[in-house]
Design a protein around this motif. Structure first.
Motif, PDB file in Angstrom:
ATOM      1  N   THR A   9      59.054  43.288  86.836  1.00 33.01           N
ATOM      2  CA  THR A   9      60.300  42.620  86.498  1.00 33.01           C
ATOM      3  C   THR A   9      59.972  41.286  85.842  1.00 33.01           C
ATOM      4  O   THR A   9      59.105  40.553  86.314  1.00 33.01           O
ATOM      5  N   ARG A  15      68.104  36.351  82.021  1.00 35.20           N
ATOM      6  CA  ARG A  15      68.114  37.816  82.048  1.00 35.20           C
ATOM      7  C   ARG A  15      67.100  38.325  83.071  1.00 35.20           C
ATOM      8  O   ARG A  15      66.072  37.714  83.299  1.00 35.20           O
ATOM      9  N   LEU A  17      64.760  41.494  83.325  1.00 39.25           N
ATOM     10  CA  LEU A  17      64.233  42.592  82.529  1.00 39.25           C
ATOM     11  C   LEU A  17      63.334  43.453  83.398  1.00 39.25           C
ATOM     12  O   LEU A  17      62.415  42.955  84.038  1.00 39.25           O
ATOM     13  N   PHE A  30      60.501  46.978  78.188  1.00 36.61           N
ATOM     14  CA  PHE A  30      61.385  46.387  79.193  1.00 36.61           C
ATOM     15  C   PHE A  30      62.824  46.591  78.748  1.00 36.61           C
ATOM     16  O   PHE A  30      63.096  46.770  77.557  1.00 36.61           O
ATOM     17  N   TYR A  31      63.739  46.554  79.705  1.00 39.80           N
ATOM     18  CA  TYR A  31      65.162  46.615  79.370  1.00 39.80           C
ATOM     19  C   TYR A  31      65.913  45.654  80.277  1.00 39.80           C
ATOM     20  O   TYR A  31      65.495  45.374  81.403  1.00 39.80           O
ATOM     21  N   ASP A  32      67.024  45.133  79.780  1.00 39.12           N
ATOM     22  CA  ASP A  32      67.879  44.234  80.539  1.00 39.12           C
ATOM     23  C   ASP A  32      68.667  45.072  81.552  1.00 39.12           C
ATOM     24  O   ASP A  32      69.355  46.017  81.167  1.00 39.12           O
TER      25      ASP A  32
END
Length: 83
Positions: A9, A15, A17, A30-32
């Motif tokens: 993480t 944010r 991620l 990675f993604y939010d």
């Protein structure tokens, strides 16, 4: 940018991620977690070959520029002082 102890993480500009392993995202690692927006986060390299594509200079966020310059001069990355 800060990372969790497991490096799964990342926390950046408010944010959260999450590492995107096994999700089949194209061109992202990675993604939010709130918006599902995809990101590519790359670790820096002292030879400056840390771009994803091509020979151009990497994009460095303003709030990371001082740390990046110190890294290029031999300082350890924050959170990686012990390896």
């Amino acid at each position: 940018m800060d990372f969790s102890k497991t490096w799964k993480t990342a926390y950046f500009q408010g944010r959260t991620l999450q590492r995107a392993t096994g999700l089949g995202l194209f061109d992202a690692n990675f993604y939010d977690v709130e918006t599902d927006e995809a990101f590519w986060i790359s670790g820096p390299k002292r030879n400056r070959s840390d771009t994803r594509y091509g020979p151009e200079e990497p994009t460095v966020e303003d709030d990371a520029a001082d740390t990046y310059r110190a890294f290029l001069q031999g300082a350890p990355l924050p959170g990686r002082e012990d390896g």
